[in-house]
Design a protein around this motif. Structure first.
Motif, PDB file in Angstrom:
ATOM      1  N   ARG A  85      58.173 -22.039  57.216  1.00 43.98           N
ATOM      2  CA  ARG A  85      57.308 -22.879  58.043  1.00 43.98           C
ATOM      3  C   ARG A  85      56.979 -24.219  57.361  1.00 43.98           C
ATOM      4  O   ARG A  85      56.725 -24.267  56.161  1.00 43.98           O
ATOM      5  N   ALA A 107      52.686 -21.582  67.136  1.00 40.37           N
ATOM      6  CA  ALA A 107      53.285 -20.248  67.183  1.00 40.37           C
ATOM      7  C   ALA A 107      54.733 -20.364  67.647  1.00 40.37           C
ATOM      8  O   ALA A 107      55.078 -21.227  68.455  1.00 40.37           O
ATOM      9  N   SER A 108      55.573 -19.495  67.105  1.00 38.42           N
ATOM     10  CA  SER A 108      56.984 -19.449  67.493  1.00 38.42           C
ATOM     11  C   SER A 108      57.131 -19.245  69.001  1.00 38.42           C
ATOM     12  O   SER A 108      56.364 -18.503  69.604  1.00 38.42           O
ATOM     13  N   HIS A 128      60.766 -13.186  67.096  1.00 33.21           N
ATOM     14  CA  HIS A 128      60.574 -13.575  65.693  1.00 33.21           C
ATOM     15  C   HIS A 128      59.484 -14.640  65.545  1.00 33.21           C
ATOM     16  O   HIS A 128      59.569 -15.684  66.177  1.00 33.21           O
ATOM     17  N   PRO A 129      58.522 -14.394  64.643  1.00 30.06           N
ATOM     18  CA  PRO A 129      57.499 -15.411  64.398  1.00 30.06           C
ATOM     19  C   PRO A 129      57.998 -16.566  63.532  1.00 30.06           C
ATOM     20  O   PRO A 129      57.249 -17.505  63.276  1.00 30.06           O
ATOM     21  N   ASP A 130      59.241 -16.494  63.089  1.00 37.79           N
ATOM     22  CA  ASP A 130      59.693 -17.358  61.992  1.00 37.79           C
ATOM     23  C   ASP A 130      61.153 -17.774  62.108  1.00 37.79           C
ATOM     24  O   ASP A 130      61.770 -18.091  61.109  1.00 37.79           O
TER      25      ASP A 130
END
Lengths: 298, 298
Positions: free
Chosen positions: B162, B169-170, B175-177
């Motif tokens: 990040r 937020a994704s 996937h958050p990343d």
């Protein structure tokens, strides 16, 4: 699968060199090892081992990066931390001195070839091998051939996101944030101030190690879509890492990429299977592949 | 390079479907487009376009993931966000309805094939294509063949670290990343609360965008070692991103991986070159490759 010929295999690592004679089917008949010194000292020993032994061709897997473009520079080791080997024309020297075709590739590509042909990747179309030891390296074999392009894979230097509890500086001299810098054997050693072998299985350092390796495996899976991921090298002798890495990969995939082999990560992310001989066996296979179909390299 | 035959090409995207007739040399003779609806509505339109036109074979590039294993499930679209298409047997339907060989691949692999055969990757051994639009996708063509394994590349979902100034937020539901979650067109739109086209070149959002895309390019370079990285898709029409991505890649490589093509990133990381027809042209090439050499898929 044996064709009656004798092939040569050379594994050139950061600390030792192993030379072997063997068969197309991966059988190692005889091998010697000696420490890696500058080429002026080491290469005569390699040549001496093979001279007069009647090899049909040979293959050397070496630390890199290595120039693999067809042409006069094929098999030359490029600028690397071992300065005596930088710009050393390994391919040309072996071929001219021994008078047989010489194939050169990265140490990890030949190890991957060993696993793809004879080991944990046998019968798979797309095999990815990760070694975690003094460094971290990646080899890829697709449809029976090692992956090449600009060079060969150098995926140990891909970026990883730092673990929130990890304050250690990267051990990679190029990258503050790469897998090798954060998770190679020397990184584990620096984080614990002791050698990896002495650290108990329940030490929190292995959580951090698995966190980084799971990121690397995830990224390789999503980019290359291998049918199997084989992991070897000194650090991966710690077998308790495998379930931790699989758990990390499963969590990171977030349900996105569950299909066939990947849905059972126990058989998808697996240890190397050839008792440390994957690189030599891969060299024998690649030497045999070359014989009779010499690439027009020189 | 033309063989006098007519081939079919189908590009199935999230919002539109394009069907074309064309030649082996990539010439598009005729094309139509219509919105992507469920297969019960869209597939009859595809079939209607090709029926009676005398195509020798066809190739469809589709959103995925797609089952590409040889066998009865070849060309089936797997579980995907577009539920009506999940488990749809695209390959079987096209082949049986039209009575000609049908090749299926990911939309990004066929686009990569277009660039590799006719565009910015022409003459290169190892071509990697990245599309940045509604999603982020990766296609890879090595030695003239699209890369397959467990599936096809799904590299838009690789992890990125990040940006320190980015709190968004994704947009990826898995996937958050991942790169797609942080840098696809919808991610840019969410970050700015406006559509990407309206954002000026000097808005700080492009620094963040280039930060994520440079990570993705770096990881792809280090794992796959492509001879060229071609970038296309709606977001990459913002040409000012290219120098920013190259700068980010150069900084991240830290001097480690500078060799041949990569030492001149201006000619190594390049825009797509085929005016939006790379996928159709890639399909024509793959349809022609299949004709006369039908893979034993069914």
């Amino acid at each position: 699968m044996d064709d009656g010929k004798i092939y040569g295999a050379v594994e050139i690592g950061g600390t030792k060199i192993i030379c072997a004679l063997g068969r197309k089917d991966g059988t190692v008949l005889e091998k010697v090892r000696f420490p890696t010194l500058p080429p002026a000292d080491s290469v005569p020993k390699i040549l001496e081992f093979f001279e007069g032994r009647g090899i049909a061709s040979l293959c050397a897997g070496s630390f890199g990066p290595i120039d693999l473009r067809p042409g006069p520079s094929y098999g030359t080791i490029l600028a690397c931390p071992r300065e005596a080997w930088s710009q050393y024309p390994l391919g040309k020297t072996l071929e001219e001195s021994l008078g047989v075709p010489a194939v050169i590739d990265s140490d990890v590509n030949v190890a991957c070839m060993g696993e793809a042909r004879f080991g944990a990747g046998k019968g798979k179309q797309n095999v990815l091998y990760i070694t975690v030891g003094t460094g971290i390296g990646i080899g890829i074999v697709i449809d029976g051939k090692p992956l090449h392009g600009l060079l060969h894979p150098e995926g140990g230097h891909t970026r990883v996101t730092r673990h929130p509890d990890d304050r250690m500086a990267s051990v990679c001299r190029f990258h503050p944030d790469c897998a090798e810098g954060m998770a190679s054997g020397p990184a584990v050693g620096r984080r614990c101030s002791m050698s990896g072998e002495s650290i108990p299985d329940d030490d929190p350092v292995w959580e951090i190690e698995a966190f980084y390796l799971a990121q690397l495996v995830r990224n390789c899976m999503q980019i290359v879509s291998p049918n199997v991921v084989v992991m070897g090298g000194g650090v991966m002798e710690r077998m308790s890492l495998f379930p931790m890495i699989r758990k990390g990969v499963r969590e990171q995939l977030g349900g996105h990429y569950v299909f066939q082999e990947s849905s059972d990560l126990d058989t998808y992310i697996v240890p190397s299977s050839l008792g440390g001989e994957q690189a030599l066996k891969g060299c024998l296979a690649m030497a045999a592949d070359t014989f009779g179909h010499p690439p027009s390299r020189f």
